[in-house]
Motif scaffolding. Structure first.
Motif, mmCIF file in Angstrom:
data_model
loop_
_atom_site.group_PDB
_atom_site.id
_atom_site.type_symbol
_atom_site.label_atom_id
_atom_site.label_comp_id
_atom_site.label_asym_id
_atom_site.label_seq_id
_atom_site.Cartn_x
_atom_site.Cartn_y
_atom_site.Cartn_z
ATOM 1 N N VAL A 21 5.472 -13.845 -0.163
ATOM 2 C CA VAL A 21 4.287 -13.784 0.686
ATOM 3 C C VAL A 21 3.038 -14.078 -0.142
ATOM 4 O O VAL A 21 2.941 -13.716 -1.313
ATOM 5 N N ARG A 22 2.116 -14.776 0.480
ATOM 6 C CA ARG A 22 0.830 -15.072 -0.155
ATOM 7 C C ARG A 22 -0.229 -14.968 0.927
ATOM 8 O O ARG A 22 -0.099 -15.574 1.986
ATOM 9 N N GLY A 23 -1.243 -14.175 0.686
ATOM 10 C CA GLY A 23 -2.258 -14.003 1.712
ATOM 11 C C GLY A 23 -3.619 -13.704 1.130
ATOM 12 O O GLY A 23 -3.748 -13.247 -0.007
ATOM 13 N N THR A 75 -6.776 -11.556 2.363
ATOM 14 C CA THR A 75 -7.284 -10.629 3.371
ATOM 15 C C THR A 75 -8.317 -9.697 2.749
ATOM 16 O O THR A 75 -8.490 -9.666 1.526
ATOM 17 N N GLY A 76 -8.940 -8.922 3.581
ATOM 18 C CA GLY A 76 -9.882 -7.918 3.107
ATOM 19 C C GLY A 76 -9.217 -6.791 2.340
ATOM 20 O O GLY A 76 -9.894 -6.000 1.687
ATOM 21 N N LEU A 77 -7.897 -6.710 2.398
ATOM 22 C CA LEU A 77 -7.179 -5.680 1.639
ATOM 23 C C LEU A 77 -7.248 -5.941 0.139
ATOM 24 O O LEU A 77 -7.053 -5.037 -0.660
ATOM 25 N N LYS A 78 -7.506 -7.187 -0.237
ATOM 26 C CA LYS A 78 -7.687 -7.560 -1.646
ATOM 27 C C LYS A 78 -8.819 -8.584 -1.700
ATOM 28 O O LYS A 78 -8.593 -9.784 -1.790
ATOM 29 N N PRO A 79 -10.051 -8.112 -1.611
ATOM 30 C CA PRO A 79 -11.182 -9.024 -1.469
ATOM 31 C C PRO A 79 -11.474 -9.890 -2.692
ATOM 32 O O PRO A 79 -12.202 -10.862 -2.584
ATOM 33 N N ASP A 80 -10.898 -9.563 -3.837
ATOM 34 C CA ASP A 80 -11.188 -10.340 -5.039
ATOM 35 C C ASP A 80 -10.207 -11.479 -5.285
ATOM 36 O O ASP A 80 -10.224 -12.093 -6.348
ATOM 37 N N MET A 94 3.073 -6.988 -4.882
ATOM 38 C CA MET A 94 1.627 -6.769 -4.880
ATOM 39 C C MET A 94 1.163 -6.284 -3.505
ATOM 40 O O MET A 94 0.374 -5.346 -3.405
ATOM 41 N N TYR A 95 1.671 -6.924 -2.459
ATOM 42 C CA TYR A 95 1.283 -6.553 -1.095
ATOM 43 C C TYR A 95 1.723 -5.125 -0.794
ATOM 44 O O TYR A 95 0.974 -4.330 -0.226
#
Length: 80
Positions: free
Chosen positions: A39-41, A43-48, A56-57
């Motif tokens: 998975v690669r995304g 989102t605001g869950l990891k803003p940097d 990681m997710y």
């Protein structure tokens, strides 16, 4: 056309399950069943930067659930 409708319903159900039960309920068993290893995304869950991979997710979801143990998510409408 019927196949597309069935697939759309399945996709909506999966998205609803993820939002309500993983993000809003901390169900990591469901997370493991739904999310692909690669998975690669973004989102605001990891803003940097990008979320790279399932591990990681999962760590982000675990941290979210620790920070907000009472958080609930409810999907009121969905379309595809």
């Amino acid at each position: 056309m019927e196949y597309q409708v069935d697939e759309a319903r399945k996709n909506i159900a999966t998205a609803r399950d993820f939002a309500e039960n993983v993000l809003g309920g901390g169900d990591l068993t469901l997370f493991d069943a739904i999310v692909a290893e690669n998975v690669r995304g973004n989102t605001g869950l990891k803003p940097d930067g990008w979320i790279e991979g399932k591990a990681m997710y999962r760590a982000i979801i675990e941290a979210l659930n620790v920070a907000f143990p009472d958080m609930r998510v409810q999907v009121s409408e969905a379309f595809a």
